[in-house]
Motif scaffolding. Structure first.
Motif, PDB file in Angstrom:
ATOM      1  N   ILE A 191      12.494   6.829  13.138  1.00  0.00           N
ATOM      2  CA  ILE A 191      11.618   5.711  13.492  1.00  0.00           C
ATOM      3  C   ILE A 191      10.207   6.028  12.995  1.00  0.00           C
ATOM      4  O   ILE A 191       9.372   6.539  13.738  1.00  0.00           O
ATOM      5  CB  ILE A 191      11.587   5.495  15.024  1.00  0.00           C
ATOM      6  N   PRO A 192       9.912   5.739  11.728  1.00  0.00           N
ATOM      7  CA  PRO A 192       8.625   6.165  11.167  1.00  0.00           C
ATOM      8  C   PRO A 192       7.410   5.556  11.849  1.00  0.00           C
ATOM      9  O   PRO A 192       6.355   6.176  11.911  1.00  0.00           O
ATOM     10  CB  PRO A 192       8.702   5.731   9.706  1.00  0.00           C
ATOM     11  N   ASP A 193       7.548   4.365  12.421  1.00  0.00           N
ATOM     12  CA  ASP A 193       6.384   3.762  13.073  1.00  0.00           C
ATOM     13  C   ASP A 193       6.124   4.353  14.458  1.00  0.00           C
ATOM     14  O   ASP A 193       5.102   4.099  15.067  1.00  0.00           O
ATOM     15  CB  ASP A 193       6.515   2.242  13.145  1.00  0.00           C
ATOM     16  N   ARG A 194       7.060   5.160  14.945  1.00  0.00           N
ATOM     17  CA  ARG A 194       6.814   5.882  16.202  1.00  0.00           C
ATOM     18  C   ARG A 194       6.649   7.358  15.852  1.00  0.00           C
ATOM     19  O   ARG A 194       7.575   8.138  15.933  1.00  0.00           O
ATOM     20  CB  ARG A 194       7.969   5.718  17.177  1.00  0.00           C
ATOM     21  N   ALA A 195       5.466   7.703  15.433  1.00  0.00           N
ATOM     22  CA  ALA A 195       5.183   9.078  15.020  1.00  0.00           C
ATOM     23  C   ALA A 195       4.045   9.623  15.881  1.00  0.00           C
ATOM     24  O   ALA A 195       2.891   9.625  15.470  1.00  0.00           O
ATOM     25  CB  ALA A 195       4.832   9.122  13.541  1.00  0.00           C
ATOM     26  N   PRO A 196       4.362  10.077  17.104  1.00  0.00           N
ATOM     27  CA  PRO A 196       3.311  10.463  18.044  1.00  0.00           C
ATOM     28  C   PRO A 196       2.509  11.691  17.631  1.00  0.00           C
ATOM     29  O   PRO A 196       1.427  11.915  18.168  1.00  0.00           O
ATOM     30  CB  PRO A 196       4.082  10.735  19.333  1.00  0.00           C
ATOM     31  N   PHE A 197       2.992  12.459  16.668  1.00  0.00           N
ATOM     32  CA  PHE A 197       2.333  13.713  16.316  1.00  0.00           C
ATOM     33  C   PHE A 197       1.511  13.631  15.030  1.00  0.00           C
ATOM     34  O   PHE A 197       0.977  14.635  14.581  1.00  0.00           O
ATOM     35  CB  PHE A 197       3.370  14.832  16.163  1.00  0.00           C
ATOM     36  N   LYS A 198       1.407  12.465  14.422  1.00  0.00           N
ATOM     37  CA  LYS A 198       0.742  12.357  13.121  1.00  0.00           C
ATOM     38  C   LYS A 198      -0.658  12.962  13.118  1.00  0.00           C
ATOM     39  O   LYS A 198      -1.052  13.601  12.155  1.00  0.00           O
ATOM     40  CB  LYS A 198       0.675  10.903  12.656  1.00  0.00           C
ATOM     41  N   THR A 228      10.345  11.906  16.557  1.00  0.00           N
ATOM     42  CA  THR A 228       9.956  10.581  17.047  1.00  0.00           C
ATOM     43  C   THR A 228      10.632  10.228  18.373  1.00  0.00           C
ATOM     44  O   THR A 228      10.425   9.133  18.895  1.00  0.00           O
ATOM     45  CB  THR A 228      10.301   9.500  16.011  1.00  0.00           C
ATOM     46  N   GLY A 229      11.459  11.124  18.892  1.00  0.00           N
ATOM     47  CA  GLY A 229      12.168  10.840  20.132  1.00  0.00           C
ATOM     48  C   GLY A 229      13.267   9.816  19.948  1.00  0.00           C
ATOM     49  O   GLY A 229      13.626   9.086  20.874  1.00  0.00           O
TER      50      GLY A 229
END
Length: 196
Positions: free
Chosen positions: A14-21, A135-136
């Motif tokens: 899920i590339p749009d959910r990248a909490p660590f960017k 991304t979980g």
């Protein structure tokens, strides 16, 4: 090879959910070991910006990348580190099956993915690490009732025969507030033991 930080990441989906960017910035990480399931070019490009030495193995959903290897081995310090997505390990995540894989690859450390759940343990002188899903992303693996996948990745620092693993996990408290927690795990290869 001189000491440098190595990012261990996989099962992105899920590339749009990248909490660590925000935590992953260019110039701090020397190498990335990606355990597959990138699933899009934008994520590949992002990882390539973080570290030009990007090593990737094929995940079971990397259908647009037929030429990726199923497993690879790199050397850091005096440790041989093998990595694979994990979908070829049957049963998935099974400690004995992973031990057989590590012996077959002739490695001290085996990194694997596929379960989307962080794990790190030592077995018969070898160290096993699953960085979880960055991304979980949900998994086909079974999670206990009420348990959700926790976004996570790992950084490794290897010096000689010592590997220090920093585990980053996005935790949500009872009020729904997200915080990044960091744990440290160390592994030292027994100097009397060769890689078997």
């Amino acid at each position: 090879m001189a000491s440098r930080l190595v990012l261990v990441i996989g099962d992105l989906f899920i590339p749009d959910r990248a909490p660590f960017k925000k935590l992953l910035t260019p110039g701090k990480i020397g190498q990335i070991l990606c355990l597959g399931n990138l699933t899009d070019k934008e994520t590949y490009d992002f990882l390539r910006q973080i570290a030009p030495d990007l090593q990737i193995v094929k995940g079971n959903f990397d259908v647009d990348a037929p030429n990726l290897a199923l497993s690879k081995v790199v050397t850091h310090g005096s440790l041989r580190i093998g990595f694979t997505h994990g979908h070829t390990v049957i049963p998935p995540g099974d400690a004995d099956s992973l031990l057989i894989t590590a012996r077959h690859m002739d490695v001290d450390v085996l990194l694997w993915g596929g379960t989307h759940k962080f794990e790190a343990y030592e077995l018969e002188g070898k160290f096993f690490v699953n960085p979880g899903s960055a991304t979980g992303a949900l998994s086909t693996s079974w999670f206990p009732d009420g348990e959700e996948p926790v976004p996570s990745f790992c950084l490794m620092d290897v010096q000689g025969d010592v590997l220090v693993l920093y585990v980053y996990q996005l935790k949500t408290d009872a009020n729904g507030v997200e915080n990044v927690g960091v744990e440290k795990v160390s592994f030292r290869r027994n100097s009397n033991q060769g890689v078997s």
